[in-house]
Design a protein around this motif. Structure first.
Motif, PDB file in Angstrom:
ATOM      1  N   VAL A   1       0.830  -1.207   0.000  1.00 52.54           N
ATOM      2  CA  VAL A   1       0.000   0.000   0.000  1.00 52.54           C
ATOM      3  C   VAL A   1       0.860   1.251   0.000  1.00 52.54           C
ATOM      4  O   VAL A   1       0.530   2.249  -0.641  1.00 52.54           O
ATOM      5  CB  VAL A   1      -0.940  -0.013   1.228  1.00 52.54           C
ATOM      6  N   ARG A   2       1.994   1.194   0.687  1.00 55.90           N
ATOM      7  CA  ARG A   2       2.877   2.358   0.791  1.00 55.90           C
ATOM      8  C   ARG A   2       3.545   2.684  -0.540  1.00 55.90           C
ATOM      9  O   ARG A   2       3.762   3.859  -0.870  1.00 55.90           O
ATOM     10  CB  ARG A   2       3.944   2.099   1.858  1.00 55.90           C
ATOM     11  N   HIS A   3       3.873   1.683  -1.331  1.00 55.12           N
ATOM     12  CA  HIS A   3       4.667   1.904  -2.540  1.00 55.12           C
ATOM     13  C   HIS A   3       3.889   1.746  -3.849  1.00 55.12           C
ATOM     14  O   HIS A   3       4.464   1.947  -4.923  1.00 55.12           O
ATOM     15  CB  HIS A   3       5.871   0.962  -2.545  1.00 55.12           C
ATOM     16  N   ILE A   4       2.617   1.387  -3.780  1.00 58.70           N
ATOM     17  CA  ILE A   4       1.792   1.266  -4.980  1.00 58.70           C
ATOM     18  C   ILE A   4       0.611   2.223  -4.840  1.00 58.70           C
ATOM     19  O   ILE A   4      -0.129   2.157  -3.864  1.00 58.70           O
ATOM     20  CB  ILE A   4       1.281  -0.182  -5.167  1.00 58.70           C
ATOM     21  N   PRO A   5       0.420   3.136  -5.792  1.00 58.80           N
ATOM     22  CA  PRO A   5      -0.661   4.121  -5.682  1.00 58.80           C
ATOM     23  C   PRO A   5      -2.038   3.462  -5.580  1.00 58.80           C
ATOM     24  O   PRO A   5      -2.273   2.385  -6.148  1.00 58.80           O
ATOM     25  CB  PRO A   5      -0.544   4.928  -6.979  1.00 58.80           C
TER      26      PRO A   5
ATOM     27  N   ALA B   1      -6.729  -8.656  -7.235  1.00 65.61           N
ATOM     28  CA  ALA B   1      -5.345  -8.864  -7.697  1.00 65.61           C
ATOM     29  C   ALA B   1      -4.446  -7.786  -7.120  1.00 65.61           C
ATOM     30  O   ALA B   1      -4.900  -6.686  -6.778  1.00 65.61           O
ATOM     31  CB  ALA B   1      -5.271  -8.858  -9.219  1.00 65.61           C
ATOM     32  N   ILE B   2      -3.165  -8.105  -7.034  1.00 67.09           N
ATOM     33  CA  ILE B   2      -2.149  -7.153  -6.581  1.00 67.09           C
ATOM     34  C   ILE B   2      -1.523  -6.521  -7.814  1.00 67.09           C
ATOM     35  O   ILE B   2      -0.920  -7.222  -8.635  1.00 67.09           O
ATOM     36  CB  ILE B   2      -1.064  -7.864  -5.761  1.00 67.09           C
ATOM     37  N   PRO B   3      -1.672  -5.210  -7.994  1.00 64.02           N
ATOM     38  CA  PRO B   3      -1.078  -4.543  -9.164  1.00 64.02           C
ATOM     39  C   PRO B   3       0.413  -4.311  -8.910  1.00 64.02           C
ATOM     40  O   PRO B   3       0.836  -3.258  -8.450  1.00 64.02           O
ATOM     41  CB  PRO B   3      -1.856  -3.227  -9.218  1.00 64.02           C
ATOM     42  N   SER B   4       1.221  -5.304  -9.235  1.00 67.56           N
ATOM     43  CA  SER B   4       2.608  -5.325  -8.771  1.00 67.56           C
ATOM     44  C   SER B   4       3.479  -4.228  -9.361  1.00 67.56           C
ATOM     45  O   SER B   4       4.503  -3.869  -8.782  1.00 67.56           O
ATOM     46  CB  SER B   4       3.234  -6.683  -9.085  1.00 67.56           C
ATOM     47  N   GLN B   5       3.118  -3.704 -10.511  1.00 69.59           N
ATOM     48  CA  GLN B   5       3.951  -2.682 -11.147  1.00 69.59           C
ATOM     49  C   GLN B   5       3.389  -1.294 -10.853  1.00 69.59           C
ATOM     50  O   GLN B   5       2.178  -1.086 -10.904  1.00 69.59           O
ATOM     51  CB  GLN B   5       3.995  -2.911 -12.657  1.00 69.59           C
ATOM     52  N   ALA B   6       4.248  -0.357 -10.536  1.00 68.92           N
ATOM     53  CA  ALA B   6       3.837   1.028 -10.296  1.00 68.92           C
ATOM     54  C   ALA B   6       4.821   1.934 -11.016  1.00 68.92           C
ATOM     55  O   ALA B   6       5.832   2.378 -10.456  1.00 68.92           O
ATOM     56  CB  ALA B   6       3.807   1.331  -8.797  1.00 68.92           C
ATOM     57  N   PHE B   7       4.526   2.186 -12.303  1.00 65.32           N
ATOM     58  CA  PHE B   7       5.478   2.918 -13.134  1.00 65.32           C
ATOM     59  C   PHE B   7       4.706   3.624 -14.241  1.00 65.32           C
ATOM     60  O   PHE B   7       3.485   3.672 -14.240  1.00 65.32           O
ATOM     61  CB  PHE B   7       6.498   1.931 -13.714  1.00 65.32           C
ATOM     62  N   THR B   8       5.400   4.192 -15.208  1.00 56.80           N
ATOM     63  CA  THR B   8       4.730   4.838 -16.334  1.00 56.80           C
ATOM     64  C   THR B   8       3.993   3.792 -17.162  1.00 56.80           C
ATOM     65  O   THR B   8       4.467   2.667 -17.320  1.00 56.80           O
ATOM     66  CB  THR B   8       5.748   5.573 -17.216  1.00 56.80           C
ATOM     67  N   SER B   9       2.838   4.186 -17.724  1.00 61.64           N
ATOM     68  CA  SER B   9       2.030   3.168 -18.410  1.00 61.64           C
ATOM     69  C   SER B   9       1.195   3.700 -19.566  1.00 61.64           C
ATOM     70  O   SER B   9       0.508   2.927 -20.233  1.00 61.64           O
ATOM     71  CB  SER B   9       1.083   2.498 -17.406  1.00 61.64           C
ATOM     72  N   ALA B  10       1.217   5.003 -19.825  1.00 62.49           N
ATOM     73  CA  ALA B  10       0.374   5.558 -20.895  1.00 62.49           C
ATOM     74  C   ALA B  10       0.782   4.998 -22.259  1.00 62.49           C
ATOM     75  O   ALA B  10       1.962   4.870 -22.569  1.00 62.49           O
ATOM     76  CB  ALA B  10       0.476   7.081 -20.913  1.00 62.49           C
ATOM     77  N   GLY B  11      -0.219   4.656 -23.067  1.00 63.08           N
ATOM     78  CA  GLY B  11       0.052   4.186 -24.420  1.00 63.08           C
ATOM     79  C   GLY B  11       0.700   2.828 -24.502  1.00 63.08           C
ATOM     80  O   GLY B  11       1.303   2.482 -25.525  1.00 63.08           O
ATOM     81  N   LYS B  12       0.580   2.038 -23.448  1.00 65.91           N
ATOM     82  CA  LYS B  12       1.235   0.734 -23.457  1.00 65.91           C
ATOM     83  C   LYS B  12       0.698  -0.121 -24.601  1.00 65.91           C
ATOM     84  O   LYS B  12      -0.504  -0.193 -24.835  1.00 65.91           O
ATOM     85  CB  LYS B  12       1.017   0.022 -22.121  1.00 65.91           C
ATOM     86  N   PHE B  13       1.591  -0.748 -25.327  1.00 65.25           N
ATOM     87  CA  PHE B  13       1.297  -1.594 -26.489  1.00 65.25           C
ATOM     88  C   PHE B  13       0.774  -0.802 -27.688  1.00 65.25           C
ATOM     89  O   PHE B  13       0.209  -1.383 -28.611  1.00 65.25           O
ATOM     90  CB  PHE B  13       0.323  -2.720 -26.126  1.00 65.25           C
TER      91      PHE B  13
END
Length: 509
Positions: free
Chosen positions: A145-149, A164-176
């Motif tokens: 909770v502390r490190h994932i928005p 589910a646990i959203p394990s990644q917390a990084f840039t994501s716009a326009g993915k794929f």
């Protein structure tokens, strides 16, 4: 008689008190070597051993020799001491990951934890393969909770519960929706950047003329969104990876992709690419062969994923030490959309015997920079070292997929990746828009039979068209008729109904 009974009772009470409190009134005995009762020591050892659990986890890909050694030794040594866990990893090759994963889940095999992309959360929730995580996160996930928005968690909530646990917390716009190219080869043939489909075709023609073993492709199970950027003036986002539906980001309307004009444009383009050799017929529908060719350094371009140029660099340089990668967006002036802030999801199975330990394990990874680095990169000085503030791998064998856990609070760029590539990635979300799909999940329960029939028809009739192997003009009309007969309109009507309700709820706040 009465006094005798009282005397006996008194003796019994004194004896009981002595037994209970003798460790405290005779500390010199309990603390001395050999003073502790042997039976008590054995019982405590048995209890400690019994509290260890084997956490069974499913991951995609192929386990490298060093990964197996690392898990069995250094990683499990720490997990046993800190979490009383023995991690048991089962790897399933990418080429049949979904098929074998779903077989394990549907038969109730006692796995605890597995990875898949975020769009599959609603699918596996509907099928009853996974369990809700709210109570587990509250009790065992403070560092998650502390490190994932919070917005990352929201995307995995269905009917008010977290799945589910959203394990990644990084840039994501326009993915794929970007394209990743071999930048070194692009420059070798006299080009500097990719701005259009015509640029990709020129790149292939020039590189192929130099070396016919080079090939270029966009994955036929993805890449449509990258092409949409140029093939239509509208802004569309896919509902999920099955490529049936899309949302118009400007109007907010849910649309049928397979009945749209842009579907025909994509299909005809891919058909032309098969004829030109850009899409190799021998590789279509064979993910393992594509990966082999990419590992051999023969790939010219593929679908991007915001940070794929960084992630795939080590693989590219294993084949060619001079390889450089770069990602580009066609129609660069068009906006990028954030549909899912994290495409990576770890789910705890409904059959899990140790859901608490599964959550504890995921939390442990983000507990500190040291844990994060250890889990992803291995042992410092043996598997990696820091070089100028960047990670330098010391072993050729990969460990965990870094992208599955990439976190803005702990991220360290790999050594050898050009600064402009890192800058592209870190600034990717600037001026991005939130998608109309953000937070929406299609509950397929009421149309699950129709959806199963639709997907069977889609695989048989539409995939060859998607791949460019079957002519759109010759086969599309028949394919669409069979798709509708399977129940496509029923599924689409239910989807639109749910999406309209979702929009009303979001607008109401």
């Amino acid at each position: 008689m009465k006094s005798a009974v009282i005397g006996v009772v008194a003796v019994l009470v004194v004896s009981l008190l002595y037994i209970l409190y003798s460790p405290y009134i005779t500390p010199e005995l309990s603390n001395s070597p050999g003073g502790q009762d042997v039976a008590t020591a054995d019982r405590q050892a048995d209890e400690a051993s019994a509290s260890w659990v084997t956490l069974r986890m499913i991951m995609p890909g192929d386990q490298s020799a060093r990964m197996g050694d690392f898990v069995e030794n250094e990683l499990n040594d720490r997990l046993k001491k800190e979490l009383q866990i023995k991690l048991e990893l089962t790897y399933i090759p990418w080429s049949n990951y979904q098929q074998k994963l779903e077989l394990a889940l549907s038969t109730g095999e006692e796995y605890d934890l597995f990875w898949y992309g975020a769009p599959f959360v609603s699918v596996y929730h509907t099928k009853g393969y996974i369990q809700p995580l709210d109570a587990l996160l509250d009790q065992y996930g403070p560092d998650l909770v502390r490190h994932i928005p919070d917005e990352n968690f929201k995307q995995n909530r269905i009917d008010g519960k977290l799945w589910a646990i959203p394990s990644q917390a990084f840039t994501s716009a326009g993915k794929f929706s970007s394209v990743m190219v071999r930048q070194d080869l692009l420059e070798k043939v006299g080009l500097s950047e990719i701005t259009s489909i015509a640029d990709l075709e020129r790149f292939y023609d020039k590189a192929h003329a130099i070396d016919p073993s080079y090939y270029g492709y966009l994955e036929t199970d993805r890449g449509h969104e990258m092409l949409w950027r140029e093939l239509t003036d509208r802004n569309y986002s896919s509902l999920d990876e099955r490529m049936l539906f899309m949302v118009d980001e400007d109007s907010g309307e849910m649309l049928s992709y397979v009945e749209s004009e842009v579907y025909g444009k994509v299909a005809r383009l891919r058909e032309s690419w098969v004829k030109k050799g850009i899409i190799d017929q021998n590789l279509v529908g064979n993910p393992a062969a594509k990966i082999d060719q990419e590992n051999a350094g023969k790939l010219l371009f593929r679908v991007g994923a915001v940070s794929r140029a960084m992630e795939n660099l080590q693989t590219a340089r294993s084949a060619d030490p001079n390889a450089r990668l770069r990602e580009y967006y066609l129609a660069e002036g068009k906006p990028k959309f954030i549909t899912t802030p994290s495409n990576e999801a770890f789910m705890i199975t409904a059959a899990s015997k140790h859901p608490d330990r599964a959550m504890m394990f995921m939390n442990w990874i983000l507990q500190s920079q040291a844990n994060y680095d250890f889990m992803i990169y291995g042992v410092e000085g043996k598997d990696y070292e820091l070089e100028g503030g960047k990670i330098k791998q010391l072993t050729p064998d990969p460990l965990m997929y870094e992208w599955m856990w990439r976190n803005k609070d702990y991220f360290i760029a790999p050594a050898g990746v050009e600064d402009d590539v890192i800058r592209d990635m870190l600034t990717n979300d600037e001026n991005a828009r939130i998608s109309k799909l953000f937070g929406f999940h299609f509950n397929e329960a009421s149309v699950k039979n129709e959806m199963a029939q639709v997907m069977a028809v889609y695989k048989e009739k539409f995939e060859p068209i998607n791949f460019g192997l079957a002519s759109y003009d010759a086969y599309y009309e028949d394919a669409l008729k069979v798709l509708k007969k399977a129940g496509y309109d029923i599924v689409f009507a239910e989807l639109k109904k749910q999406f309209s309700a979702f929009k009303r709820q979001r607008e109401a706040g």
